[in-house]
Write an enzyme that holds these catalytic residues in place. Structure first.
Site, PDB file in Angstrom:
ATOM      1  CG  ASP A   1     -32.042  40.180 -31.942  1.00 51.66           C
ATOM      2  OD1 ASP A   1     -31.441  39.092 -31.800  1.00 51.66           O
ATOM      3  OD2 ASP A   1     -32.714  40.473 -32.950  1.00 51.66           O
TER       4      ASP A   1
ATOM      5  CB  CYS B   1      -0.956  -0.005   1.186  1.00 52.03           C
ATOM      6  SG  CYS B   1      -0.135   0.102   2.775  1.00 52.03           S
TER       7      CYS B   1
HETATM    8 ZN   LIG Z   1       0.033  -1.988   3.471  1.00 46.53          ZN
END
Ligand SMILES: [Zn+2]
Ligand SMILES: *[C@@H]1O[C@H](CO)[C@@H](O)[C@H](O)[C@H]1NC(C)=O
Ligand SMILES: *[C@@H]1O[C@H](CO)[C@@H](O)[C@H](O)[C@H]1NC(C)=O
Length: 519
Positions: free
Chosen positions: A334, A94
Site C-alpha cells: 500500500d 509487382c
Molecule cells: Zn514485376
C-alpha cells in the site's frame, strides 16, 4: 547469364506481353538463384528468350550465388536494348516493387533511416509489407499462364512461384548489408526494419472478392460476412483466404486476366524500425509512507506526484533508450507501507529499446544511478533476464511467505501473558472477507490465509511491534483491526480489546527470483 531454360520460353513470352517486369518473369519461372534477381534489372532477360532461337544450357559466366555480392559488373548491352520498352512501364504484377523500388537508392534510404534512429545492433531482419491486391494480380497472372502451361504440358505449380517479398529481400539484403558495413542482414534478428508499400490506385482490385464471398455466405454464417464487410480493409490474410475459395471461372468473370497495366508504381511508406523488448529484473526497497507503487490516478486526476515504478523506470528507460515499459512485481504494498529487507522482486519489459546490451559493470552503474536519484527507493540485483525467466516471479506466488512488522496500538494495557500468548501462536488460519477498502475493485469472497508465526516487541503499555510471518496475500491491516469482524480470528478477538495498526513494513518477500548479484 540467367538460369532460364528453353522450356520456359512460352511462359516468358506470355508474361512479357502481359506487362511483367524481368524479375517477375524469373519469379513465375520459379528461378530460385538469388543472384539472377540482382542481375535481372541491369541485364534484363537474355535476348535469346525473346527471339525464337534455341539455347543449350548457357555457361554460367555471370551467375553469382554469393548473396552478399551485389552484381553490377559487365552489362549485356544487347539485352539492355531489347528490354528498354519493358523497363519504362510499371510492372502489372509487382506494381513496380521489383523495378525502381528495389535497388541501391532504396538501400541507401533504408540505411539512412536506420542510422538516424541511432539503434545499437549487429544484425537486422528486413520485413516487407505489400499491398493485398498483389495477391489478386498474382492469381490473375497465374491463371493467365496456367492455360499456356497446361497446353504445353509443362509442370509448374502456383506454390513454386517465387514470392515478390522473397525476391525483394534477395535483392535488398545484399545492398543494405553493403551500406551498413559489418552488419549482416539475416532472416532472424532482434532488430527489425520494416518496409511498406501501398498502391491506392489499385486498392479496388480486392473488392470483387468481398462481393462474391458475400454471395457465398449462407445464413448461419452471415455474421462472419458482416465482420468482413466492417473490416473494410482487405488484409492480406483475408484476400489469400478468399482466393483459395473462389473458382477460376468466377474469378475470371470479375477480374481481368492478365491484370491491367497500372498507372504508376507503389508508394513506399515510412520505414519502421523495431527492436524486440528487453526484460529487466531486480528487487526494490521503498523507504517512505507516501509513495504508491504505480501512478495513482482518481477520476483522471493524479493524486501523488510519483510512484515506485516511475522512479525505477525513468533512469532505465533513458539508459536503454526505450519507448515505454511494462512493470510487474511480486505483490505490491500500500501507499503507506514501506518495503525493507532485501526488497520486493520486480520485472520490467522495455519496449523498443534502442540500446540493448549492458555489461555487468554498466548494470551496476545504472543501479547506482537509480539509488542516487531518490531517497524514497533503492534497487538491488538489477539484471537483464529473458521473457521466460520473468514468469518465475509469478510462479507459486500464493505459496510463498512474507514477513511484516506492524506497529500496534491496544486500548487496554498489555500484560506479559498477552505477549507470551501471541508469541506461542503457530499456523493460525484466518478467514478473510474481501476488505472493505478494496471491495470497490475486487469481488467479494472469503479467502483463507495462514499466519505461520508472530512475535511481540514491547514499546509501551499501549504499543508494541508485531512481527508476522504469513502466507503471501494475507491482509495484515485487517488482521490487526478486524475490519468490522470481516477477518476472523483477528487481533482484537485474540487480545480481547480494541487494537489498531499505526504503521506497517514489509520485511521480506520470500521469492527466490531474481538471483542475487554479488556486490
Ligand atoms: Zn514485376
Ligand atoms: C504489458 O504486460 C501485459 C501482461 O504481461 C500485457 O498483456 C500487455 O500487452 C503488455 N503491454 C505492452 C505495452 O506490451
Ligand atoms: C543500491 O541500494 C541497494 C539497497 O540499499 C544496495 O544493496 C545496492 O548495493 C546499491 N547499489 C548501488 C550500485 O549503489
Amino acid at each position: 547469364m540467367l538460369p532460364l531454360k528453353e522450356k520456359d520460353k512460352p511462359i516468358v513470352q506470355k508474361l512479357l506481353s502481359a506487362g511483367c517486369c524481368a524479375r517477375c518473369v524469373l519469379r513465375f519461372c520459379c528461378v530460385s538463384v538469388q543472384a539472377a534477381y540482382r542481375q535481372a534489372q541491369h541485364v534484363g532477360l537474355h535476348p535469346i528468350l525473346l527471339s525464337s532461337q534455341t539455347v543449350e544450357d548457357p555457361p554460367c559466366k555471370r551467375a553469382k550465388l554469393d548473396p552478399t555480392e551485389a552484381v553490377q559488373s559487365e552489362t549485356d548491352d544487347a539485352a539492355m536494348v531489347t528490354l528498354k520498352k519493358e523497363e519504362s512501364s510499371v510492372c502489372a504484377l509487382c506494381l513496380g516493387i521489383l523495378q525502381d523500388l528495389c535497388g541501391p537508392d532504396q538501400a541507401i534510404k533504408i540505411v539512412e533511416t536506420v542510422k538516424a534512429q541511432n539503434y545499437e545492433f549487429d544484425t537486422l531482419v528486413l520485413s516487407v509489407s505489400l499491398p493485398a491486391q498483389l495477391c489478386v494480380r498474382e492469381h490473375s497472372c497465374w491463371l493467365h499462364v496456367k492455360k499456356e502451361v497446361r497446353q504445353k504440358g509443362l509442370v509448374l505449380d502456383k506454390d513454386d512461384v517465387i514470392q515478390v517479398k522473397e525476391a525483394f529481400k534477395w535483392i535488398m539484403q545484399g545492398l543494405v548489408t553493403k551500406q551498413l558495413e559489418g552488419v549482416a542482414v539475416v532472416s532472424k534478428s532482434p532488430f527489425e526494419v520494416g518496409v511498406e508499400f501501398t498502391h491506392p490506385d489499385t486498392e479496388s482490385d480486392c473488392h470483387f472478392l468481398f462481393c462474391t464471398s458475400l454471395m457465398l455466405c449462407l445464413m448461419p454464417l452471415h455474421l462472419r460476412c458482416f465482420s468482413f464487410l466492417l473490416q473494410s480493409v482487405f488484409t492480406r490474410m483475408a484476400v489469400v483466404k478468399a482466393l483459395e475459395k473462389i473458382s477460376d471461372v468466377k474469378f475470371l468473370e470479375h477480374y481481368p486476366c492478365p491484370p491491367s497495366e497500372p498507372s504508376g508504381s507503389c508508394t513506399p511508406q515510412d520505414i519502421q524500425c523495431l527492436h524486440i523488448s528487453v526484460f529487466i529484473a531486480g528487487r526494490y526497497n521503498k523507504f517512505c509512507r507516501n509513495l504508491p507503487q504505480t501512478p495513482w490516478v482518481i477520476d483522471g486526476e493524479r493524486r501523488m506526484e510519483s510512484s515506485v515504478e516511475e522512479l525505477i523506470a525513468a533512469p532505465i528507460l533513458s539508459a536503454f533508450r526505450a519507448d515505454g515499459f511494462n512493470f510487474s512485481s511480486s505483490g505490491r504494498e500500500d501507499v503507506d507501507v514501506r518495503t525493507l529487507g532485501n526488497g520486493r522482486p520486480f520485472a520490467m519489459e522495455l519496449l523498443n529499446p534502442h540500446r540493448s546490451r549492458f555489461s555487468k559493470v554498466e548494470m551496476k552503474q545504472l543501479q547506482e544511478m537509480i539509488n542516487k536519484s531518490s531517497d524514497k527507493i533503492r534497487v538491488r540485483d538489477l539484471q537483464i533476464v529473458t521473457r521466460e525467466a520473468m514468469s518465475r516471479m509469478k510462479e507459486g506466488e500464493e505459496e510463498k511467505t512474507k514477513s511484516y512488522t506492524a506497529l500496534v496500538w491496544t486500548q487496554k494495557s498489555i500484560e506479559n501473558e498477552d505477549i507470551s500468548f501471541i508469541n506461542d501462536i503457530k499456523d493460525l488460519t484466518l478467514d478473510q472477507k474481501t476488505p472493505l477498502r478494496v471491495l470497490h475493485r475486487r469481488a467479494l469472497a472469503i479467502r483463507q490465509r495462514v499466519i505461520h508465526s508472530m512475535n511481540v516487541r514491547f514499546v509501551d503499555s499501549h504499543h508494541f511491534y508485531l512481527g508476522l510471518k504469513t502466507q503471501a496475500g494475507t491482509y495484515i491491516k485487517e488482521f490487526v483491526h478486524g475490519d468490522f469482524g470481516r477477518t476472523k480470528p483477528n487481533l482484537c478477538l485474540l487480545l480481547k480489546t480494541d487494537t489498531d495498526i499505526l504503521e506497517l513494513d514489509v520485511e521480506s518477500v520470500d521469492v527466490d527470483w531474481p538471483p542475487p548479484i554479488p556486490e
